[in-house]
Scaffold this motif. Structure first.
Motif, PDB file in Angstrom:
ATOM      1  N   UNK A  79       0.824  -1.209   0.000  1.00 29.48           N
ATOM      2  CA  UNK A  79       0.000   0.000   0.000  1.00 29.48           C
ATOM      3  C   UNK A  79       0.860   1.260   0.000  1.00 29.48           C
ATOM      4  N   UNK A  80       1.903   1.256   0.795  1.00 31.42           N
ATOM      5  CA  UNK A  80       2.777   2.432   0.866  1.00 31.42           C
ATOM      6  C   UNK A  80       3.528   2.690  -0.435  1.00 31.42           C
ATOM      7  N   UNK A  81       3.744   1.641  -1.212  1.00 40.95           N
ATOM      8  CA  UNK A  81       4.468   1.794  -2.476  1.00 40.95           C
ATOM      9  C   UNK A  81       3.590   2.375  -3.584  1.00 40.95           C
ATOM     10  N   UNK A  82       2.293   2.424  -3.365  1.00 43.29           N
ATOM     11  CA  UNK A  82       1.365   2.898  -4.392  1.00 43.29           C
ATOM     12  C   UNK A  82       1.087   4.393  -4.236  1.00 43.29           C
ATOM     13  N   UNK A  83       0.708   5.039  -5.338  1.00 39.68           N
ATOM     14  CA  UNK A  83       0.246   6.431  -5.223  1.00 39.68           C
ATOM     15  C   UNK A  83      -1.113   6.468  -4.508  1.00 39.68           C
TER      16      UNK A  83
END
Length: 170
Positions: A79-83
């Motif tokens: 989730x943190x890696x996504x915009x």
């Protein structure tokens, strides 16, 4: 809709509170059993079975409250890696998956509940326990959990918010 989710929250809290009493009873039973054995008295014959059933109830009844209060373990590295837009889509997908799993498990537990109720089946240990009472907390816990996940999917809250306090005061 807000009132509905508030009622579900109160029911979830009530079940979690009931589990506190169940766990207290289990502790009292275990301590009593140990004391009786150490004093060379016979232990409580139904104690082990009651403890097993109490642990079953303790496993399933507080699950909806854990969902509401974000007490479950989750991993958010993807989730943190996504915009931001991707995060929202992933969150909704996770909520939908959780709802689906909870309803699937509710369906099978409730089917077993109805079957046990219809047949009058009992689980026989040191005392007879109606089997429907075994499937009841499983059905109830998963169904209310599905409703709590619905609360997230319709946007009342996010599982990933850091603030754990509920705006409804629950």
């Amino acid at each position: 809709m807000e009132t509905f989710f508030k009622l579900v929250g109160w029911l979830s809290l009530a079940l979690a509170s009931l589990v506190k009493l169940i766990l207290a009873a289990i502790v009292i039973e275990v301590v009593s059993d140990v004391v009786l054995r150490n004093l060379n008295f016979r232990p409580i014959s139904w104690g082990v079975s009651a403890t097993e059933y109490g642990l079953l109830y303790s496993a399933f009844l507080p699950v909806p409250w854990l969902v509401r209060t974000k007490g479950h373990v989750f991993v958010e590295f993807l989730r943190r890696a996504l915009p931001q837009g991707g995060r929202l889509v992933l969150e909704k997908a996770v909520y939908a998956l959780c709802i689906g799993l909870c309803l699937y498990l509710t369906f099978y537990a409730f089917a077993a509940f109805l079957d046990a109720l219809a047949t009058g089946a009992y689980e026989t240990k040191t005392f007879d326990m109606p089997k429907w009472l075994i499937f009841l907390p499983i059905s109830l816990g998963f169904f209310l959990s599905a409703l709590e996940w619905c609360r997230y999917i319709v946007g009342h809250d996010s599982l990933y918010d850091i603030d754990v306090l509920d705006r409804e005061g629950l």
